[in-house]
Design a protein around this motif. Structure first.
Motif, PDB file in Angstrom:
ATOM      1  N   THR A  81     101.265  75.039  38.990  1.00 31.70           N
ATOM      2  CA  THR A  81     101.037  75.316  40.407  1.00 31.70           C
ATOM      3  C   THR A  81      99.758  76.107  40.647  1.00 31.70           C
ATOM      4  OG1 THR A  81     103.418  75.294  40.829  1.00 31.70           O
ATOM      5  CG2 THR A  81     102.028  76.294  42.496  1.00 31.70           C
ATOM      6  N   TYR A  82      99.581  77.213  39.946  1.00 27.69           N
ATOM      7  CA  TYR A  82      98.384  78.016  40.171  1.00 27.69           C
ATOM      8  C   TYR A  82      97.127  77.255  39.757  1.00 27.69           C
ATOM      9  CZ  TYR A  82      95.075  81.885  39.948  1.00 27.69           C
ATOM     10  OH  TYR A  82      93.980  82.696  40.133  1.00 27.69           O
ATOM     11  N   GLN A  83      97.211  76.545  38.622  1.00 27.48           N
ATOM     12  CA  GLN A  83      96.051  75.784  38.153  1.00 27.48           C
ATOM     13  C   GLN A  83      95.641  74.704  39.141  1.00 27.48           C
ATOM     14  OE1 GLN A  83      93.978  75.962  35.533  1.00 27.48           O
ATOM     15  NE2 GLN A  83      94.909  77.890  34.870  1.00 27.48           N
ATOM     16  N   VAL A  84      96.605  74.027  39.743  1.00 29.62           N
ATOM     17  CA  VAL A  84      96.301  72.921  40.651  1.00 29.62           C
ATOM     18  C   VAL A  84      96.037  73.413  42.070  1.00 29.62           C
ATOM     19  CG1 VAL A  84      97.258  70.841  41.737  1.00 29.62           C
ATOM     20  CG2 VAL A  84      97.553  71.220  39.288  1.00 29.62           C
ATOM     21  N   ASP A  85      96.968  74.198  42.602  1.00 32.01           N
ATOM     22  CA  ASP A  85      96.901  74.534  44.027  1.00 32.01           C
ATOM     23  C   ASP A  85      95.832  75.575  44.353  1.00 32.01           C
ATOM     24  OD1 ASP A  85      99.502  73.449  45.768  1.00 32.01           O
ATOM     25  OD2 ASP A  85      99.763  73.396  43.615  1.00 32.01           O
ATOM     26  N   VAL A  86      95.586  76.496  43.460  1.00 29.68           N
ATOM     27  CA  VAL A  86      94.599  77.536  43.749  1.00 29.68           C
ATOM     28  C   VAL A  86      93.283  77.244  43.030  1.00 29.68           C
ATOM     29  CG1 VAL A  86      94.110  80.000  43.730  1.00 29.68           C
ATOM     30  CG2 VAL A  86      96.458  79.203  44.095  1.00 29.68           C
ATOM     31  N   LEU A  87      93.312  77.245  41.694  1.00 23.17           N
ATOM     32  CA  LEU A  87      92.077  77.002  40.960  1.00 23.17           C
ATOM     33  C   LEU A  87      91.566  75.575  41.180  1.00 23.17           C
ATOM     34  CD1 LEU A  87      92.787  78.840  37.581  1.00 23.17           C
ATOM     35  CD2 LEU A  87      91.746  79.714  39.694  1.00 23.17           C
ATOM     36  N   GLY A  88      92.486  74.622  41.251  1.00 23.72           N
ATOM     37  CA  GLY A  88      92.071  73.240  41.497  1.00 23.72           C
ATOM     38  C   GLY A  88      91.454  73.066  42.866  1.00 23.72           C
TER      39      GLY A  88
ATOM     40  N   TYR B 179     105.728  79.569  45.464  1.00 24.91           N
ATOM     41  CA  TYR B 179     104.905  78.389  45.773  1.00 24.91           C
ATOM     42  C   TYR B 179     104.126  78.588  47.066  1.00 24.91           C
ATOM     43  CZ  TYR B 179     103.771  73.582  47.116  1.00 24.91           C
ATOM     44  OH  TYR B 179     103.116  72.425  47.516  1.00 24.91           O
ATOM     45  N   TYR B 180     104.750  79.211  48.053  1.00 23.08           N
ATOM     46  CA  TYR B 180     104.071  79.445  49.330  1.00 23.08           C
ATOM     47  C   TYR B 180     102.898  80.412  49.164  1.00 23.08           C
ATOM     48  CZ  TYR B 180     107.548  76.982  52.175  1.00 23.08           C
ATOM     49  OH  TYR B 180     108.332  76.032  52.760  1.00 23.08           O
ATOM     50  N   ARG B 181     103.056  81.385  48.280  1.00 21.16           N
ATOM     51  CA  ARG B 181     101.937  82.311  48.035  1.00 21.16           C
ATOM     52  C   ARG B 181     100.729  81.566  47.483  1.00 21.16           C
ATOM     53  NH1 ARG B 181     106.100  85.988  46.265  1.00 21.16           N
ATOM     54  NH2 ARG B 181     105.702  85.506  44.076  1.00 21.16           N
ATOM     55  N   HIS B 182     100.990  80.577  46.639  1.00 21.34           N
ATOM     56  CA  HIS B 182      99.884  79.770  46.109  1.00 21.34           C
ATOM     57  C   HIS B 182      99.252  78.923  47.206  1.00 21.34           C
ATOM     58  CE1 HIS B 182     100.616  81.081  42.100  1.00 21.34           C
ATOM     59  NE2 HIS B 182     101.749  80.444  41.935  1.00 21.34           N
ATOM     60  N   LYS B 183     100.066  78.355  48.083  1.00 22.64           N
ATOM     61  CA  LYS B 183      99.523  77.557  49.183  1.00 22.64           C
ATOM     62  C   LYS B 183      98.675  78.427  50.116  1.00 22.64           C
ATOM     63  CE  LYS B 183     100.444  73.736  50.061  1.00 22.64           C
ATOM     64  NZ  LYS B 183      99.769  72.461  49.687  1.00 22.64           N
ATOM     65  N   LEU B 184      99.132  79.630  50.387  1.00 22.28           N
ATOM     66  CA  LEU B 184      98.363  80.541  51.229  1.00 22.28           C
ATOM     67  C   LEU B 184      97.045  80.905  50.563  1.00 22.28           C
ATOM     68  CD1 LEU B 184      98.242  82.230  53.816  1.00 22.28           C
ATOM     69  CD2 LEU B 184      99.432  84.063  52.573  1.00 22.28           C
ATOM     70  N   ALA B 185      97.082  81.151  49.264  1.00 23.62           N
ATOM     71  CA  ALA B 185      95.843  81.451  48.535  1.00 23.62           C
ATOM     72  C   ALA B 185      94.881  80.267  48.592  1.00 23.62           C
ATOM     73  CB  ALA B 185      96.162  81.807  47.086  1.00 23.62           C
ATOM     74  N   ALA B 186      95.418  79.051  48.511  1.00 19.42           N
ATOM     75  CA  ALA B 186      94.566  77.866  48.595  1.00 19.42           C
ATOM     76  C   ALA B 186      93.937  77.752  49.977  1.00 19.42           C
ATOM     77  CB  ALA B 186      95.379  76.624  48.266  1.00 19.42           C
ATOM     78  N   GLU B 187      94.685  78.070  51.028  1.00 18.76           N
ATOM     79  CA  GLU B 187      94.111  78.091  52.378  1.00 18.76           C
ATOM     80  C   GLU B 187      92.906  79.029  52.425  1.00 18.76           C
ATOM     81  OE1 GLU B 187      98.176  77.478  55.086  1.00 18.76           O
ATOM     82  OE2 GLU B 187      96.884  79.218  55.364  1.00 18.76           O
ATOM     83  N   GLN B 188      93.051  80.184  51.814  1.00 18.69           N
ATOM     84  CA  GLN B 188      91.982  81.181  51.826  1.00 18.69           C
ATOM     85  C   GLN B 188      90.765  80.694  51.046  1.00 18.69           C
ATOM     86  OE1 GLN B 188      94.313  84.401  50.282  1.00 18.69           O
ATOM     87  NE2 GLN B 188      95.225  84.907  52.266  1.00 18.69           N
TER      88      GLN B 188
END
Length: 260
Positions: free
Chosen positions: A75-82, A113-122
């Motif tokens: 999740t972190y690798q794809v949703d945030v770093l990806g 999972y939502y924390r990762h989605k929020l980080a991706a928004e940012q």
């Protein structure tokens, strides 16, 4: 307009590809595995490693970013770093608009999972590409699958006061297509289904549609998570909304239930 769609092989991806194709938009569809068909150009990319991203964004006007890894260690690798890799590659390629699909409640409901989605928004908002974020409520298929999984264990288990607002996948796809055409919002838009339902209401309709007699075993979700879910952390009052209801989904899926 030529658009790169990440996560094109997923549930929302299929609906988006059909919608963009019907709208006459040229589509480059990205997937982790080689694919063909659908009257689109398929490319292989891996957000977790960055493989194929430079080639995928070359020559496109916009990116519709649907790809996600909601479960597991990716999740972190794809949703945030990806997402960061994608934003950097898109900026270098001169992409003019990046639309990111998120979830209503990522800023309120304390789910990892939502924390990762929020980080991706940012990440998207801080990047070099003009951007839009569309937060959608839950798809009816997700609720359907969750109830089916619970029922396999016996009774349907859940907090009966949790609020949900199922939104049709095709309607979200149409909203995304409209946002692409409208251009960068530079902000966040929310989009939900036509009805806010308590969990026990959704379960009763689901049981009727399936002819199921499995009882609902109420289990109150504790702590802040439960409070947010019962207070409407997953729903939105923003207009416009979709028009297809939970009952419509059940009728299409199982038949024999009355639409309302």
């Amino acid at each position: 307009m030529r658009v790169l769609v990440t996560g094109a092989s997923g549930r929302l991806g299929h609906a988006v590809l059909a919608r963009l194709r019907d709208d006459g938009i040229r589509v480059r569809a990205a997937s982790r595995r080689p694919r063909t068909g659908g009257e689109v150009e398929w490319v292989v990319t891996d957000l977790a490693t960055g493989e194929g991203l430079t080639e995928a964004v070359a020559g496109v006007d916009a990116v519709l970013h649907l790809a996600s890894a909601p479960q597991g260690r990716r999740t972190y690798q794809v949703d945030v770093l990806g997402t960061r890799r994608l934003v950097v590659a898109a900026g270098a390629a001169g992409v003019q608009h990046l639309v990111y699909v998120s979830i209503v409640g990522v800023d309120r409901v304390p789910i990892p999972y939502y924390r990762h989605k929020l980080a991706a928004e940012q990440v998207v908002a801080a990047g070099p590409v003009p951007w839009s974020v569309l937060r959608a409520t839950q798809f009816p298929q997700f609720l359907d699958d969750m109830l089916a999984a619970s029922a396999r264990l016996g009774p349907v288990i859940g907090d009966r006061a949790v609020l949900a607002q199922p939104v049709d996948t095709g309607e979200v796809a149409a909203r995304l297509a409209a946002r692409l055409v409208a251009g960068p919002l530079g902000g966040i838009e929310e989009y939900g289904g036509p009805q806010v339902l308590r969990f026990d209401e959704a379960v009763r309709a689901w049981q009727k549609a399936r002819g199921s007699r499995r009882p609902l075993l109420p289990v109150r979700i504790p702590g802040r998570l439960g409070r947010e879910l019962r207070a409407g952390g997953l729903v939105t009052e923003v207009l416009p909304r979709g028009v297809r209801t939970w009952a419509d989904h059940l009728a299409d899926t199982y038949g024999g239930t009355e639409r309302r």
